[in-house]
Design a protein around this motif. Structure first.
Motif, mmCIF file in Angstrom:
data_model
loop_
_atom_site.group_PDB
_atom_site.id
_atom_site.type_symbol
_atom_site.label_atom_id
_atom_site.label_comp_id
_atom_site.label_asym_id
_atom_site.label_seq_id
_atom_site.Cartn_x
_atom_site.Cartn_y
_atom_site.Cartn_z
ATOM 1 N N LEU A 126 0.838 -1.182 0.000
ATOM 2 C CA LEU A 126 0.000 0.000 0.000
ATOM 3 C C LEU A 126 0.866 1.222 0.000
ATOM 4 N N PHE A 127 0.241 2.329 -0.305
ATOM 5 C CA PHE A 127 0.951 3.597 -0.235
ATOM 6 C C PHE A 127 0.990 3.988 1.228
ATOM 7 N N GLY A 128 2.157 3.946 1.836
ATOM 8 C CA GLY A 128 2.280 4.383 3.205
ATOM 9 C C GLY A 128 2.784 3.302 4.133
ATOM 10 N N THR A 129 3.029 3.729 5.357
ATOM 11 C CA THR A 129 3.533 2.860 6.412
ATOM 12 C C THR A 129 2.508 2.792 7.527
ATOM 13 N N LEU A 130 2.163 1.579 7.902
ATOM 14 C CA LEU A 130 1.196 1.388 8.978
ATOM 15 C C LEU A 130 1.895 1.418 10.324
ATOM 16 N N GLY A 131 1.220 1.966 11.305
ATOM 17 C CA GLY A 131 1.732 1.980 12.661
ATOM 18 C C GLY A 131 0.647 1.577 13.631
ATOM 19 N N ALA A 132 1.043 0.873 14.669
ATOM 20 C CA ALA A 132 0.115 0.492 15.730
ATOM 21 C C ALA A 132 0.739 0.858 17.064
ATOM 22 N N ILE A 133 -0.012 1.572 17.860
ATOM 23 C CA ILE A 133 0.453 1.983 19.176
ATOM 24 C C ILE A 133 -0.539 1.447 20.196
ATOM 25 N N ARG A 134 -0.030 0.743 21.196
ATOM 26 C CA ARG A 134 -0.906 0.224 22.242
ATOM 27 C C ARG A 134 -0.984 1.248 23.367
ATOM 28 N N THR A 135 -2.194 1.636 23.689
ATOM 29 C CA THR A 135 -2.440 2.588 24.772
ATOM 30 C C THR A 135 -3.215 1.879 25.876
ATOM 31 N N ASP A 136 -3.549 2.615 26.915
ATOM 32 C CA ASP A 136 -4.356 2.060 28.008
ATOM 33 C C ASP A 136 -5.736 1.635 27.525
ATOM 34 N N ARG A 137 -6.188 2.230 26.434
ATOM 35 C CA ARG A 137 -7.542 1.945 25.933
ATOM 36 C C ARG A 137 -7.549 0.963 24.769
ATOM 37 N N GLY A 138 -6.386 0.516 24.317
ATOM 38 C CA GLY A 138 -6.316 -0.441 23.210
ATOM 39 C C GLY A 138 -5.343 0.020 22.141
ATOM 40 N N TRP A 139 -5.526 -0.494 20.920
ATOM 41 C CA TRP A 139 -4.640 -0.184 19.805
ATOM 42 C C TRP A 139 -5.118 1.038 19.031
ATOM 43 N N ASP A 140 -4.174 1.912 18.694
ATOM 44 C CA ASP A 140 -4.417 3.022 17.774
ATOM 45 C C ASP A 140 -3.614 2.723 16.503
ATOM 46 N N VAL A 141 -4.241 2.930 15.353
ATOM 47 C CA VAL A 141 -3.614 2.575 14.079
ATOM 48 C C VAL A 141 -3.515 3.819 13.193
ATOM 49 N N THR A 142 -2.333 4.035 12.619
ATOM 50 C CA THR A 142 -2.116 5.154 11.701
ATOM 51 C C THR A 142 -1.551 4.651 10.376
ATOM 52 N N LEU A 143 -1.724 5.467 9.365
ATOM 53 C CA LEU A 143 -1.102 5.247 8.062
ATOM 54 C C LEU A 143 -0.385 6.537 7.712
ATOM 55 N N ARG A 144 0.935 6.446 7.483
ATOM 56 C CA ARG A 144 1.729 7.627 7.117
ATOM 57 C C ARG A 144 2.342 7.406 5.752
ATOM 58 N N TYR A 145 2.359 8.501 4.996
ATOM 59 C CA TYR A 145 2.974 8.468 3.675
ATOM 60 C C TYR A 145 3.740 9.764 3.483
ATOM 61 N N VAL A 146 5.035 9.648 3.240
ATOM 62 C CA VAL A 146 5.897 10.810 3.025
ATOM 63 C C VAL A 146 6.445 10.701 1.607
ATOM 64 N N PHE A 147 6.337 11.803 0.857
ATOM 65 C CA PHE A 147 6.760 11.741 -0.538
ATOM 66 C C PHE A 147 7.250 13.102 -1.016
ATOM 67 N N PRO A 148 8.269 13.096 -1.901
ATOM 68 C CA PRO A 148 8.696 14.347 -2.536
ATOM 69 C C PRO A 148 7.609 14.754 -3.517
ATOM 70 N N ALA A 149 7.121 15.970 -3.404
ATOM 71 C CA ALA A 149 5.959 16.382 -4.184
ATOM 72 C C ALA A 149 6.269 17.461 -5.215
ATOM 73 N N ALA A 150 7.521 17.896 -5.286
ATOM 74 C CA ALA A 150 7.866 18.946 -6.244
ATOM 75 C C ALA A 150 7.523 18.488 -7.662
ATOM 76 N N GLY A 151 6.889 19.372 -8.408
ATOM 77 C CA GLY A 151 6.553 19.081 -9.793
ATOM 78 C C GLY A 151 5.191 18.446 -9.998
ATOM 79 N N LEU A 152 4.538 18.032 -8.922
ATOM 80 C CA LEU A 152 3.204 17.450 -9.072
ATOM 81 C C LEU A 152 2.175 18.560 -9.266
ATOM 82 N N GLY A 153 1.354 18.402 -10.277
ATOM 83 C CA GLY A 153 0.256 19.331 -10.498
ATOM 84 C C GLY A 153 -0.947 18.939 -9.649
ATOM 85 N N VAL A 154 -1.991 19.712 -9.738
ATOM 86 C CA VAL A 154 -3.183 19.501 -8.924
ATOM 87 C C VAL A 154 -3.795 18.114 -9.178
ATOM 88 N N GLU A 155 -3.927 17.733 -10.441
ATOM 89 C CA GLU A 155 -4.542 16.431 -10.755
ATOM 90 C C GLU A 155 -3.715 15.271 -10.213
#
Length: 136
Positions: free
Chosen positions: A85-114
């Protein structure tokens, strides 16, 4: 960070904002980051200069939170990440359970709106699909 690179990062965020506004209501935060929701998934997009001339956009989606602590969330995420998938999944265990994130870092220079819109929608659509899978 030089004024020129700050300007380049701001320009990338302007393009990203225009691209996102085609699909979502976008808020510009005090620090210049963009925030929006894709369905039930809150997302934030920041511009960062990693090194001189290398400005990137960093997209973070909070996929799910407070998932049961005794669940197999890390295993499910590892299997999902292996599917590519596009991105990196993360799971953090807290007192209330698991929190899940998806992060994607990319060089964006030159990308147009579309192109920017297409790329960002691929990532946030993955986040929404993953949320449905985890909560289903």
């Amino acid at each position: 960070m030089s004024a020129e690179s700050g300007s380049a990062t701001a320009q990338l965020l302007d393009v990203a904002k225009e691209a996102l506004e085609r699909f979502h209501e976008v808020r510009v935060d005090d620090d210049g980051a963009l925030s929006f929701r894709h369905g039930e998934v809150p997302c934030a997009l920041q511009g960062v200069e990693l090194s001189e001339g290398l400005e990137v956009l960093s997209l973070t989606c909070v996929v799910a939170w407070d998932l049961p602590a005794d669940s197999d969330i890390p295993l499910r995420l590892a299997e999902r990440a292996g599917q590519g998938l596009f991105g990196t999944l993360g799971a953090i265990r807290t007192d209330r359970g698991w929190d899940v994130t998806l992060r994607y870092v990319f060089p964006a220079a030159g990308l147009g709106v579309e192109a920017m819109g297409t790329l960002l929608m691929l990532v946030v659509s993955n986040a929404s699909t993953l949320r449905t899978e985890l909560l289903g």
